[in-house]
Design an enzyme around this catalytic site. Structure first.
Site: not given
Length: 232
Positions: A133, A146
């Site tokens: 990501s 995250y």
């Protein structure tokens, strides 16, 4: 002859989103694709070989990867795509939220890699793609759990790249920016200031095409990291 004819690919989290897009791209280039996801049913569906597997469950993951090695053989391409997404302020993030992010974003790729890499090393070839990501490189508010997990995945990728250098196995980390998948449904970014609208985000197919690009590079080319962003 297509670029991936005769190749076996394994894609985790492949029932929808980026995983499904990657599976379709690889199959379209000729690969035999085994999909792993907890929402799939065992069997052959839409041209894919599907195994139901909760990647957060270590024993279930090992059982699934063992079955793949026994029934289909050593994969040429492994795509670690299954993951979890959480957007929450740090002070309201429960440690159990961190555990859930860790289970899918780090531990699952670790177990999948550990299951397949010995056979791939023995074969002297292969590609392992980790779908990261933008949050594995850049810090954003409300991303503590995250980002911690995705930074960890980036660390795992870099260690594997170093440890397996010279083995014939290549490693690619793909770090997409905002991508329009169901992960955004609870967030509703269109209604939040500072967030890109879903219509402005990357499409899952954009990431799938990059995975296919990595999988079709000549053996002497190592594509170690790709940062993919929507053009805003």
């Amino acid at each position: 002859m297509r670029a991936l004819d005769g190749r076996l690919a394994v894609v985790t989290g492949a029932s929808r989103g980026i995983g499904l897009a990657a599976a379709r791209a690889l199959a379209g280039a000729g690969a035999t694709v085994v999909r792993l996801a907890r929402t799939l049913e065992n069997g052959r569906h839409d041209g894919f070989n599907d195994l139901r597997c909760d990647l957060a469950d270590v024993d279930a993951t090992i059982a699934a990867t063992t079955r793949i090695l026994g029934e289909w053989g050593t994969p040429h391409i492994v795509v670690n795509n299954a993951g979890a997404f959480l957007l929450r302020p740090f002070e309201t993030t429960d440690p159990r939220d961190l555990d859930q992010q860790y289970a899918l974003n780090i531990r699952a790729p670790f177990v999948v890699a550990q299951s397949f890499l010995p056979a791939m090393r023995a074969a002297g070839t292969g590609l392992l793609v980790n779908v990261g990501s933008i949050s594995d490189q850049v810090a954003f508010p409300e991303n503590s759990a995250y980002a911690a997990s995705k930074f960890g995945l980036r660390g795992l990728h870099e260690v594997l790249t170093a440890e397996y250098r010279g083995s014939g196995i290549r490693f690619t980390l793909i770090s997409p920016g905002p991508t329009d998948t169901r992960a955004w449904d609870p967030v509703n970014p269109d209604a939040r200031p500072g967030f890109p609208r879903r219509s402005q985000m990357l499409h899952p197919e954009d990431v799938g095409e990059v995975i296919l690009f990595a999988a079709t590079r000549p053996a002497h080319v190592s594509l170690e990291w790709v940062r993919l962003m929507p053009y805003l």
